[in-house]
Enzyme design. Sequence first.
Site, PDB file in Angstrom:
ATOM      1  N   GLU B  46      43.463  26.442 -73.459  1.00 33.63           N
ATOM      2  CA  GLU B  46      44.166  27.210 -72.237  1.00 33.63           C
ATOM      3  C   GLU B  46      42.992  28.748 -72.251  1.00 33.63           C
ATOM      4  O   GLU B  46      42.372  29.250 -72.411  1.00 33.63           O
ATOM      5  CB  GLU B  46      44.723  28.729 -73.259  1.00 33.63           C
ATOM      6  CG  GLU B  46      45.944  27.986 -73.786  1.00 33.63           C
ATOM      7  CD  GLU B  46      46.859  28.673 -75.166  1.00 33.63           C
ATOM      8  OE1 GLU B  46      46.632  29.070 -75.670  1.00 33.63           O
ATOM      9  OE2 GLU B  46      47.371  27.227 -76.037  1.00 33.63           O
ATOM     10  N   ASP B  57      48.351  41.614 -76.071  1.00 30.62           N
ATOM     11  CA  ASP B  57      46.520  41.402 -76.582  1.00 30.62           C
ATOM     12  C   ASP B  57      46.064  42.639 -77.745  1.00 30.62           C
ATOM     13  O   ASP B  57      46.384  43.689 -77.328  1.00 30.62           O
ATOM     14  CB  ASP B  57      45.925  41.329 -75.699  1.00 30.62           C
ATOM     15  CG  ASP B  57      46.059  39.880 -75.288  1.00 30.62           C
ATOM     16  OD1 ASP B  57      45.854  38.558 -76.104  1.00 30.62           O
ATOM     17  OD2 ASP B  57      46.098  39.971 -73.811  1.00 30.62           O
TER      18      ASP B  57
END
Lengths: 402, 256
Positions: B46, B57
């Site tokens: 990814e 995040d």
Amino acid sequence: MNREFIKSSFKWGVNPKGYFGDFGGAYIPEMLYPNVEHLRQQYLDIIYEPAFQEEFNQLLKDYVGRPSPLFHAERLSAKYGATIYLKREDLNHTGAHKINNTIGQILLAERLGKKRIIAETGAGQHGVATATVCALKGLECIIYMGEVDIERQAPNVARMKMMGAKVVPAISGSKTLKDATNEAMRDWINNPTDTHYIIGSVVGPHPYPDMVARFQSIISEETKKQLFERTGSENPDIVMACVGGGSNAMGMFYHFLDDENVKLIAVEAAGLGVDSGESAATTSLGKEGVLHGSRSLLMQSDDGQVIEPYSISAGLDYPGIGPQHAHLFKQHRAEYVSITDEEAMQAGRLCSELEGIIPAIETAHALAHLEKMKFKGDESVVICLSGRGDKDLDTYMKYFNL
Amino acid sequence: MNRLNQLFQNKKESLLSIYFTAGYPNLSSTLDIAEAVQKAGADFIEIGFPYSDPLADGPVIQNSSLIALQNGMNLKFLFEQLKELRERVSIPVLLMGYVNPVLQYGVKDFCESCAAVGVDGVIVPDLPMVEYEEFYKDDFLNNNISNIFLVTPQTSEERIRKIDELSNAFIYLLSSSSTTGKNLTVSNEADAYFARIKAMNLKNPTMIGFGISDQKSFNKAAEYTRGAIVGSAFVKFLDSDNALERIPEFIKSIRS
Ligand SMILES: Cc1ncc(COP(=O)(O)O)c(C=O)c1O
């Protein structure tokens, strides 16, 4: 307030999919979906429940001190050649309009069974208003605030701490409101069951923009009554307010939206000038995009990276505006203008000298636009005096060498 | 059928996917890392495209995104870089990032660019499922790009069924509702959640991500699903000395 009126989707309101025209929606990662969806399903039923309305109105009256006065500012009126009214949200408990929303959301959080409250803050007014209602209800309170703002709004940081809130500095990006909002969202992702996020403006994923606007709509609801009592007419010619995310402006506009002969003016922060690269004038500089969970106008690069905004006023230092504002802008229902740091600071001083009211620097942006307007002499203008300037004394002192 | 579908169909052992941010630590790192990760035995990759406000995040990926942006990474540049992708890498590749850069690029153009460089799927956590279904699904399907959805312990069964219906490669299970970079807590609750999903007999395979950082967490994931995705732990590792040469070491520390 009449539930039927407010639940029916009026022309400028949110549609069943959570959009205002092309703007709004809920662009959130799956981690936030259960909370936001639960809120979406529940918010109207909860806030129009009679017991909720009763407690909300009681608190607004006894705790916040509403209705806030509508003050005829005679010396400003004389100076500009118009009839100028100030809607005195600065006289609310905690000194700004922000508490109208936090009272509503804390009652909602209670009914959702949440034990822990988080919020972002820029100027600290929303943080203070959140810390206040958490103290009132005995709920844990965590406030995210950009490191830069912690510095420039020190009195508000102290107030939050006095009331038992934990103030967590946001140290990413420009270390201002946008980054504090990111941190609050991260907190909510990591605390998916016991926490309610009290967003402080008409931004965020649906249903926040609509919900916050409803809580703030008390501003225009009262204004209409007060104007009617005073003048025999509910409507002024012009209604004006400053826009960070846009909550005081949306509250001030709300009940005038359908009266299309009332001119609505929203004042953004131009910072050092719209084209200076140091600005927060979203409608001038922004393009359509997604930030903090909704599609709206957003200051961004061609690559879709958010551009760091700048304004002397922490509460307007935000690269987006609420989706309902984006809609009003695109449909030309409201006019969006901008005011520089310098113009705002001068207007803040002028209002202090002429009316004995020291406005928040955010609010001073709205006042500054009076300089640029041409009046025929008989127009009436209502300006939302969104907050008082106590928190900004340090900035005023430095700016004017007081 | 794309490379992802073939992988899930053909390989019987547990799968390991590695996430890293394009343009980090250097603008030109992207394909060097991808190649090294493949060589070290990872099953798919990814590649994150950076965003200024990565609100799902934790600090590690926030930092790699910030540096990548400072290095000059953006979607246009990334697709330029990825023109060489299929000369150097044969395993499946996904792009992962936030919706705003994709909207500015144009969703249809984005899907076409993905297809042109040989990307097999994308993960855009803040693209709502309803919007995907209503407006963008055809762009994805026409370009044979798989859209990967996330599921958390709080996702309702009804919604998981809907996600299963809309998915055509795999479903990405979050070990818990969290931002990236928290360690997977091996708890009875997590076990119960993984077991609950397994018992749903979804048509799509599942992978577990967020918080996988060592053999223990990898094995836990592999017990219930087809494998695991390692992100923050790898991005953090990239910061160490001679990281590129030591990637095999890292991969072994996760799956021996
Ligand atoms: C006094 C005052 N006015 C205006 C604002 C801007 O927010 P909004 O646009 O949501 O009213 C703030 C925000 O902190 C504020 O404190």
